[in-house]
Scaffold this active site. Structure first.
Site, PDB file in Angstrom:
ATOM      1  N   GLY A  94      88.357 -21.742  26.066  1.00 22.75           N
ATOM      2  CA  GLY A  94      89.350 -22.638  26.660  1.00 22.75           C
ATOM      3  C   GLY A  94      90.525 -21.929  27.313  1.00 22.75           C
ATOM      4  O   GLY A  94      90.993 -22.338  28.379  1.00 22.75           O
ATOM      5  N   ARG A  97      84.273 -11.188  18.823  1.00 21.37           N
ATOM      6  CA  ARG A  97      85.709 -11.325  18.548  1.00 21.37           C
ATOM      7  C   ARG A  97      86.189 -10.358  17.462  1.00 21.37           C
ATOM      8  O   ARG A  97      87.327  -9.893  17.503  1.00 21.37           O
ATOM      9  CB  ARG A  97      86.055 -12.774  18.203  1.00 21.37           C
ATOM     10  CG  ARG A  97      86.104 -13.635  19.452  1.00 21.37           C
ATOM     11  CD  ARG A  97      86.490 -15.065  19.155  1.00 21.37           C
ATOM     12  NE  ARG A  97      86.664 -15.805  20.407  1.00 21.37           N
ATOM     13  CZ  ARG A  97      86.805 -17.118  20.470  1.00 21.37           C
ATOM     14  NH1 ARG A  97      86.774 -17.857  19.372  1.00 21.37           N
ATOM     15  NH2 ARG A  97      86.977 -17.707  21.637  1.00 21.37           N
ATOM     16  N   LYS A 130      79.243 -29.635  34.362  1.00 21.24           N
ATOM     17  CA  LYS A 130      80.068 -30.714  34.910  1.00 21.24           C
ATOM     18  C   LYS A 130      81.156 -30.234  35.839  1.00 21.24           C
ATOM     19  O   LYS A 130      81.915 -29.332  35.502  1.00 21.24           O
ATOM     20  CB  LYS A 130      80.720 -31.466  33.752  1.00 21.24           C
ATOM     21  CG  LYS A 130      79.736 -32.290  32.962  1.00 21.24           C
ATOM     22  CD  LYS A 130      80.482 -33.099  31.952  1.00 21.24           C
ATOM     23  CE  LYS A 130      79.581 -34.137  31.310  1.00 21.24           C
ATOM     24  NZ  LYS A 130      80.307 -34.912  30.332  1.00 21.24           N
ATOM     25  N   GLY A 145      83.633 -20.249  27.607  1.00 24.44           N
ATOM     26  CA  GLY A 145      82.514 -21.005  27.033  1.00 24.44           C
ATOM     27  C   GLY A 145      81.190 -20.262  26.971  1.00 24.44           C
ATOM     28  O   GLY A 145      81.092 -19.206  26.353  1.00 24.44           O
TER      29      GLY A 145
END
Ligand code: 3PG
Ligand code: MG
Length: 399
Positions: free
Chosen positions: A379, A38, A199, A356
């Site tokens: 996100g 970043r 998930k 992520g």
């Protein structure tokens, strides 16, 4: 989604005070930065502003201090890191608003850089408070959003501040949007998305949205198990989400309507436990032993998925295909990453990845530099993949 956002590189910034919202929320462990991506991605905009004679004011959050001053979340450690990355002195002020901040902002000379303390030390940030935003904007002439990875947040330093200053995108924000649009708005076809991770429940909206746009949806990781259960297979001790089985069934059904082929693993690497270097077996996806769990895709699946990569023109990648953190369960992820990056280098495939764990997995596979684009967002990338208009991007395009 077409957006018309003004980019800062087309504007005159000489002698102007430019407030740039950055994302310096970088991963740290024991006080040490574990990934500089970043910071590195921010350098072009800041260097551009500095060399164009702007007074550069950098604002960011770090962690989630929830409106309370907490030195564990101070941006102070970033002074040296930024200074090194920019090859320039970086000044610092211990509050992003109030008399000290005003003085620090007001005494900058052209080409100087000032880092403000964590904007989330103030409650007004997360509540998108208009007065707080006005205070942030004081003594500034221009607002630049270069924090795509925060733009799913409707926060004062990203959103309400645009009420007070002419607002622009930075170089990084522009890159991120361009990369995502190249995959989702008008991709070279055929186009596939590879969606992995543990998930399905966190990615239902993404899968539903991508299904309407992709020719192939390659599914791996823990979430593939829920699809296998939906197909009527027993998955032994594998992780799966009972409450998402019906959704998985309906996704399999709907994919036909959208002419999106869903590719599930046909074989799997299974083990008795999730443990490094444990004994493994390769089994067909409908033959998982009752005392074992799936931890990676098997060799036939790797071959089939790689064959698809060779057939398509654009790939969107979100999430690992197996438990890549632990040996030997990274083979699927690393093999597909290698094939995708080789095809990209040969000019045959456009590869965009993000969200992520993905950047981490691709870094571990050593392919980040070879992909067309690896997003710095978590996100925000995922919300974009759901077809959501990110509020702090929309506000820029209305500007
Ligand atoms: C991120 O790391 O995803 C961004 O910096 C946003 O942080 P947040 O999830 O705490 O808003
Ligand atoms: Mg986040």
């Amino acid at each position: 989604m077409t957006l018309s956002i003004k980019n800062i590189i087309n504007e005159k910034v000489k002698d102007k005070s430019v407030f740039i919202r950055a994302d310096l929320n970088i991963p740290m462990s024991d006080g040490k930065v574990t990934d500089f991506m970043r910071v590195e991605r921010l350098v072009p905009t800041i260097k551009y502003l500095k060399s164009s004679g702007a007074k550069v004011i950098i604002c960011s959050h770090f962690g989630r201090p929830e409106g309370i001053i907490n030195k564990d979340y101070s941006l102070k450690p970033l002074i040296n890191i930024l200074s090194k990355a920019l090859d320039s002195e970086v000044k610092f002020t211990e509050s992003c608003t109030g008399p000290k901040a005003l003085k620090a902002k007001g005494s900058l000379i052209s080409g100087e850089i000032l880092l403000l303390e964590n904007v989330r030390f103030h409650k007004g940030e997360a509540t998108n408070d208009i007065q707080f935003a006005e205070e942030l904007a004081q003594k500034c002439d221009i607002f630049v959003n270069d924090a795509f990875s925060c733009s799913h947040r409707e926060h004062a330093s990203l959103h309400a501040i645009t009420n007070f200053l002419p607002s622009y995108s930075g170089i990084l924000l522009n890159e991120e949007i361009t990369a995502l649009q190249s995959v989702l708005s008008s991709p070279s076809k055929p186009v596939a998305a590879l969606v992995g991770g543990a998930k399905i429940s966190t990615k239902i909206n993404i899968i539903e949205y991508l299904m309407t746009r992709m020719d192939y949806l390659i599914i791996g990781g823990g979430m593939a198990n829920t699809f296998l259960v939906a197909k009527g297979f027993a998955v032994g001790k594998s992780l799966f989400e009972k409450e998402a089985v019906e959704v998985a069934k309906s996704i399999l059904e709907k994919s036909k309507k959208y002419k999106c082929e869903i590719i599930l693993p046909m074989d799997l690497v299974v083990a008795k436990k999730f443990e490094a270097n444990i004994d493994t077996q390769i089994v067909s996806s409908d033959m998982i032993p009752s005392d074992m769990m799936a931890l990676d895709i098997g060799p036939k699946s790797i071959d089939k998925m790689n064959a698809i990569l060779k057939n398509i023109k654009t790939l969107l990648w979100n999430g690992p295909l197996g438990a890549f953190e632990i040996e030997p369960f990274g083979k699927g992820t690393f093999s597909l990453a290698k094939v995708a990056s080789d095809l990209t280098e040969e000019g045959k495939l456009i590869t965009v990845a993000g969200g992520g764990d993905t950047a981490f997995a691709l870094n571990k596979a050593g392919v980040t530099e070879k992909f067309t684009y690896v997003s710095s967002a978590g996100g925000a990338f995922l919300e974009w993949l759901e077809g959501v208009q990110l509020p702090s991007i929309s506000v820029l395009s209305n500007n």
